[in-house]
Design a protein around this motif. Structure first.
Motif, short mmCIF file in Angstrom:
data_model
loop_
_atom_site.label_atom_id
_atom_site.label_comp_id
_atom_site.label_asym_id
_atom_site.label_seq_id
_atom_site.Cartn_x
_atom_site.Cartn_y
_atom_site.Cartn_z
N VAL A 179 0.95 -1.36 0.09
CA VAL A 179 0.01 0.04 0.02
C VAL A 179 0.93 1.17 0.01
O VAL A 179 0.43 2.17 -0.92
N ALA B 123 1.01 3.92 -2.69
CA ALA B 123 0.66 5.45 -2.54
C ALA B 123 2.08 6.37 -3.19
O ALA B 123 1.59 7.40 -3.69
N ILE C 44 -0.96 8.68 2.29
CA ILE C 44 -1.85 7.80 3.22
C ILE C 44 -1.42 7.85 4.46
O ILE C 44 -0.15 7.50 4.81
N THR D 91 -4.37 4.86 8.38
CA THR D 91 -5.26 4.59 7.22
C THR D 91 -4.88 3.28 6.43
O THR D 91 -5.54 2.81 5.62
N GLU E 74 -6.76 0.13 6.67
CA GLU E 74 -8.09 0.26 5.92
C GLU E 74 -7.91 0.12 4.45
O GLU E 74 -8.49 -0.53 3.96
N VAL E 75 -6.97 0.91 4.02
CA VAL E 75 -6.54 0.83 2.64
C VAL E 75 -6.33 -0.43 2.01
O VAL E 75 -6.59 -0.96 1.10
N SER E 76 -5.68 -1.08 2.83
CA SER E 76 -4.98 -2.48 2.37
C SER E 76 -6.03 -3.51 2.52
O SER E 76 -6.39 -4.48 1.46
N ARG F 175 -9.56 -2.86 1.91
CA ARG F 175 -10.27 -2.29 0.86
C ARG F 175 -9.63 -2.88 -0.41
O ARG F 175 -10.28 -3.32 -1.52
N LEU F 176 -8.31 -2.55 -0.73
CA LEU F 176 -7.73 -3.09 -1.89
C LEU F 176 -7.50 -4.73 -2.15
O LEU F 176 -8.09 -5.26 -3.29
#
Length: 95
Positions: A8, A12, A19, A23, A26-28, A30-31
């Motif tokens: 991630v 980014a 990022i 977060t 969370e991004v990890s 969702r991806l």
């Protein structure tokens, strides 16, 4: 498929987005969800299915190409500070 925090952060950096540390998880997550959805889509049997540009067989209805307003060119040119032969005269910007 899971995406780790290091991936991630690298994504980014490549995308030139910031990022925060809070977060990243969370991004990890969702991806990872998006990649799971892509895997599901790739598992669908599509042999013999023709590609489409749009799921509906809709046709764009166009209006007739007709003049709907009167020609007011002379009126607009009369409002300009300077005009010549139907053109607006403006100061030279580039030498």
């Amino acid at each position: 498929m899971s995406v780790d925090a290091q991936t991630v952060e690298k994504l980014a950096e490549l995308a030139r987005i910031a990022i925060s540390e809070e977060t990243v998880e969370e991004v990890s997550s969702r991806l990872g969800d998006v990649l799971q959805l892509v895997d599901k889509l790739q598992a669908v049997h599509t042999e013999g299915v023709a590609p489409m540009a749009h799921p509906l067989d809709a046709v764009q209805v166009l209006r007739a190409d007709e003049v709907t307003e009167p020609n007011r060119r002379e009126e607009f040119l009369a409002l300009a500070p300077q005009s010549e032969q139907g053109l607006y005269l403006v100061p030279k910007v580039i030498d």
